[in-house]
Write an enzyme that holds these catalytic residues in place. Structure first.
Site, PDB file in Angstrom:
ATOM      1  N   GLU A   1     -33.096  24.536   8.060  1.00  0.00           N
ATOM      2  CA  GLU A   1     -32.990  24.934   6.654  1.00  0.00           C
ATOM      3  C   GLU A   1     -33.716  23.991   5.679  1.00  0.00           C
ATOM      4  OE1 GLU A   1     -28.769  25.361   6.144  1.00  0.00           O
ATOM      5  OE2 GLU A   1     -28.620  26.906   7.672  1.00  0.00           O
TER       6      GLU A   1
ATOM      7  N   GLU B   1     -29.791  33.219  14.917  1.00  0.00           N
ATOM      8  CA  GLU B   1     -28.385  33.304  14.516  1.00  0.00           C
ATOM      9  C   GLU B   1     -28.151  34.696  13.931  1.00  0.00           C
ATOM     10  OE1 GLU B   1     -27.226  30.083  11.900  1.00  0.00           O
ATOM     11  OE2 GLU B   1     -28.598  28.682  12.880  1.00  0.00           O
TER      12      GLU B   1
END
Ligand code: G3I
Length: 345
Positions: A128, A233
């Site tokens: 991220e 994910e």
């Protein structure tokens, strides 16, 4: 057929995020072993789990998941080496100098990659790193070390475990927009500098009704850089009450994500974030109004989403004229005929 076997026919590894607590539940273990060919520790390799107290590393949980993967012939995705979340308090509140933080980060990266060399097949090296506007995320690491913390982390990881596939992993980058562009620019600039980056992971935590048009296009843009890509994910959460219509819509979303990945030859893996609704992270976190995001219900019974994934992976194999044909286009060939010979007998 299991999801794992179905995915294997496409050369796709099918993963699940696992917790050590889940592995204590027999049905969870069974599903984790049979349905998936890849494993990601959901939390066990995060810094706050490994080194809650400085200088005391607790490997038991991460090792348990690594052992499980090895016992069942599964790939192990390490997650994550560098992140701004789930850091131990001693680190975030330690008032370290930039030089000290660089040393701490390098030690962390090399310690993990050395311990799991030969075991972890791919690492989410940086998790991220991009803001929604496409600029670098202003994390502890960015502020102290500058934007090159990403290149350093990849280089350190590669030096310790040259065989591991090294990924940057990001959320909210599924469709074209400033964030996907920022991520693409980052990947391109790392490759231009010959920094060892092998793949980009796309988190896919979706809300019921959220669609993924253009995901294959986004994945292909990264593949065009010479990278592999993966859906790292996947979850589809919903608000209560749970109804058959909502479960059907959820199933359609799972199916759509699988199809987008299968349409991209460079999409090497797809990981669902959790096995059953009972142990999902969703109701426990900031999204506590939501739930029911996984393939199996609270009692580990398969939901429509599991069947939809199986269909998308080509469970709809029929036998015709002594040959197996599958209803889906062959992987990477969106224009392939509707019934394309898959396996000759
Ligand atoms: O470790 C403590 C434990 O000691 C304590 O007893 C317990 C009490 O609630 O909390 C435990 O920590 C929790 C941890 O999960 C393990 O259960 C944290 O509070 C909780 O915040 C943490 O949530 C995890 C979250 O990342 C943290 O941001 C979720 O399980 C995990 O699924 C989630 O995973 C992230 C990926 O790593 C990155 N992408 C997004 C994804 C979903 O948020």
């Amino acid at each position: 057929m299991t999801l794992r076997d179905l995915a294997a026919r496409h050369g796709l590894s099918l993963g699940a995020a696992l917790t050590e607590r889940g592995l204590a539940v027999p049905r969870y273990r069974e599903l984790a072993a049979t349905e998936f060919s890849s494993v990601t520790p959901e939390n066990a390799m995060k810094w706050d789990h490994l080194e809650r107290d400085r200088h005391t590393r607790t490997w038991a949980r991460a090792d348990a998941i690594a052992r499980f993967a090895a016992q069942h012939g599964q790939e192990l995705r390490g997650h994550p080496l560098v992140w701004h979340d789930q850091l131990p308090h001693w680190l975030t509140e330690g008032h370290f100098t930039p030089a000290e933080l660089a040393t701490l980060l390098r030690t962390h990266v090399t310690t993990l990659t050395r311990r799991y060399a030969g075991t972890v097949t791919a690492w989410d090296v940086v998790n991220e790193p991009i803001e929604d506007d496409g600029s670098p995320r202003r994390t502890l690491w960015h502020e102290a070390l500058g934007p090159d913390y990403i290149a350093h982390a990849l280089t350190w990881a590669h030096a310790t475990d040259p065989a591991a596939r090294l990924y940057v992993n990001e959320f909210n980058a599924l469709a074209e927009g400033p964030k996907a562009k920022g991520l693409h620019d980052l990947a391109a600039s790392l490759l231009d500098r010959s920094i060892p980056l092998h793949g980009v992971g796309f988190q896919c935590h979706l809300l019921l009704g959220q669609e993924v048009p253009g995901l294959a296009r986004t994945l292909n843009r990264f593949a065009d850089l010479g990278l592999e890509v993966a859906v790292t994910e996947l979850s589809v959460r919903m608000l209560p009450p749970v109804t058959p219509a909502k479960l059907a819509a959820q199933a359609a979303t799972y199916r759509a994500v699988v199809e987008e990945c299968l349409a991209v030859p460079a999409c090497t893996g797809l990981t669902v974030w959790g096995i059953g609704d009972a142990d999902s992270w969703v109701p426990q976190g900031s999204r506590s109004r939501y739930g029911t995001p996984t393939l199996y219900d609270d009692a580990y019974r398969p939901k429509p989403a599991r069947e939809a994934m199986a269909r998308a992976l080509g469970a709809a194999v029929v036998t015709a004229c002594g040959r197996q044909v599958r209803a889906l286009p062959i992987r990477g060939r969106a224009d392939a005929p509707a019934e394309y010979p898959a396996v000759s007998r």
